[in-house]
Design an enzyme around this catalytic site. Structure first.
Site, PDB file in Angstrom:
ATOM      1  N   HIS A 237       0.799  -1.224   0.000  1.00 25.62           N
ATOM      2  CA  HIS A 237       0.000   0.000   0.000  1.00 25.62           C
ATOM      3  C   HIS A 237       0.839   1.286   0.000  1.00 25.62           C
ATOM      4  CE1 HIS A 237      -3.449  -2.560   1.000  1.00 25.62           C
ATOM      5  NE2 HIS A 237      -2.819  -3.004   2.061  1.00 25.62           N
TER       6      HIS A 237
HETATM    7  O1  RIB Z   1      -5.036  -0.036   4.718  1.00 24.96           O
HETATM    8  C1  RIB Z   1      -3.640  -0.053   4.548  1.00 24.96           C
HETATM    9  C2  RIB Z   1      -2.998   1.016   5.394  1.00 24.96           C
HETATM   10  O2  RIB Z   1      -3.204   0.733   6.770  1.00 24.96           O
HETATM   11  C3  RIB Z   1      -1.466   1.067   5.239  1.00 24.96           C
HETATM   12  O3  RIB Z   1      -1.031   2.377   5.471  1.00 24.96           O
HETATM   13  C4  RIB Z   1      -0.973   0.158   6.316  1.00 24.96           C
HETATM   14  O4  RIB Z   1       0.351   0.504   6.763  1.00 24.96           O
HETATM   15  C5  RIB Z   1      -1.953   0.452   7.413  1.00 24.96           C
HETATM   16  O5  RIB Z   1      -1.494   1.604   8.095  1.00 24.96           O
END
Ligand code: RIB
Ligand code: CA
Length: 308
Positions: A237
């Site tokens: 992500h």
């Molecule tokens: O949904 C994914 C996000 O939530 C990313 O930033 C992961 O590190 C968590 O913080």
């Protein structure tokens, strides 16, 4: 091109770690500060993780501790993804000490003194950024762009409705939606293109590199393979936000009206991303929709291999 001034607000976090290392390996970015909140794990761990990652990459960027809770309530952690230590059990040498200025104060101080507008990158619950903006609203004029890993136009990853970062502080996300500065969102549907597989980790390892690349691959190996992708891998992500700053041509985008549901209940933290102009509202965000995954992983490998 002069380097772009950025502040990275994070909750390391395995994917935050990859985002920080990508940023540390990118001379196009002038990292003015790393600001840290709780989220994936508690602040005491996320802060130590950020300090360790900065030291591993020999980054001089100051690291500031910040919010250990959202604007309302408490953070919900995600040890099932990131491990109890936040880095999948991959032990790093201890980093330095945090800068004594608290995150929101540091963000305001940097914005207030900036000769040129500063880009804010948010890859965790955006409590620190919201606190900076609600205590000194005129500083929004010093923001060049806000780039967030946040939200989804479909299902969530924490509840059926909500993505983790927004779920953890939806009021803070609402503050950023309303600040009237250029906003770029990398939602779950975008980050799903950045699918980490065993083959891609092996290709990264084959790049050689130093301790940073090896550590990055060890962290990636620690992440459970996601049910969402049939156990074949998981979405990387947070580095998508940094890749947007470095290689925007890897992405397609769509200007959309974006809202967030704050009502207590099953939809709290849901982002309503109107991709088809059904709401009649004016767009308030550029939503990243697709990513050239091979180009993304090539960029990631190039930059990690150049780190110590
Ligand atoms: O949904 C994914 C996000 O939530 C990313 O930033 C992961 O590190 C968590 O913080
Ligand atoms: Ca994160």
């Amino acid at each position: 091109m002069p380097a772009r001034s950025v502040i990275i607000d994070c909750d390391p976090g395995t994917d935050d770690a990859l985002a920080l290392l990508l940023a540390f390996g990118s001379p196009e970015l002038d990292i003015r500060a790393i600001t840290v909140a709780g989220g994936n794990v508690g602040l005491e761990r996320t802060l130590q993780n950020a300090l360790s990652l900065a030291a591993l990459a020999s980054s001089a960027a100051p690291v500031h501790g910040g919010a250990d809770r959202p604007l309302l309530g408490t953070y919900g952690f995600a040890p099932e993804v990131h491990g109890d230590d936040g880095l999948g059990g991959i032990a790093l040498p201890a980093g330095g000490v945090p800068n004594p200025a608290l995150a929101a104060d540091a963000i305001r101080d940097i914005l207030r003194k900036a000769a040129e507008p500063v880009t804010l990158v948010g890859i965790g619950p955006v409590t620190n950024i919201a606190l900076a903006l609600i205590t000194e609203p005129p500083l929004a004029a010093k923001i060049a762009e806000i780039v967030l890993m946040a939200g989804s136009w479909g299902e969530g990853n924490t509840t059926p409705s909500a993505e983790f970062n927004v779920w953890n502080d939806p009021e803070a996300f609402a503050v950023l939606l309303a600040c009237d500065r250029p906003l770029v969102l990398a939602p779950l549907e975008l980050t799903a293109h950045a699918l980490v597989t065993d083959a891609r980790i092996a290709a990264l390892r084959a790049r050689g590199g130093g301790a940073c690349l090896r550590t990055a691959c060890d962290i990636l190996d620690s992440v459970p393979r996601s049910r969402r992708f049939g156990g074949l891998g998981f979405a990387l992500h947070d580095p998508c936000t940094i890749a947007w700053l470095l290689r925007p041509e890897l992405f397609t985008t769509r200007a959309c009206p974006v809202l967030v549901d704050l009502v207590p209940g099953p939809n709290r933290g849901r982002t309503i991303i109107d991709r088809w102009d059904r709401s009649g509202l004016a767009p308030n965000a550029a939503v990243l929709e697709t990513l050239d995954a091979d180009g993304f992983f090539a960029l990631l490998g190039d930059r990690l291999a150049a780190l110590p």
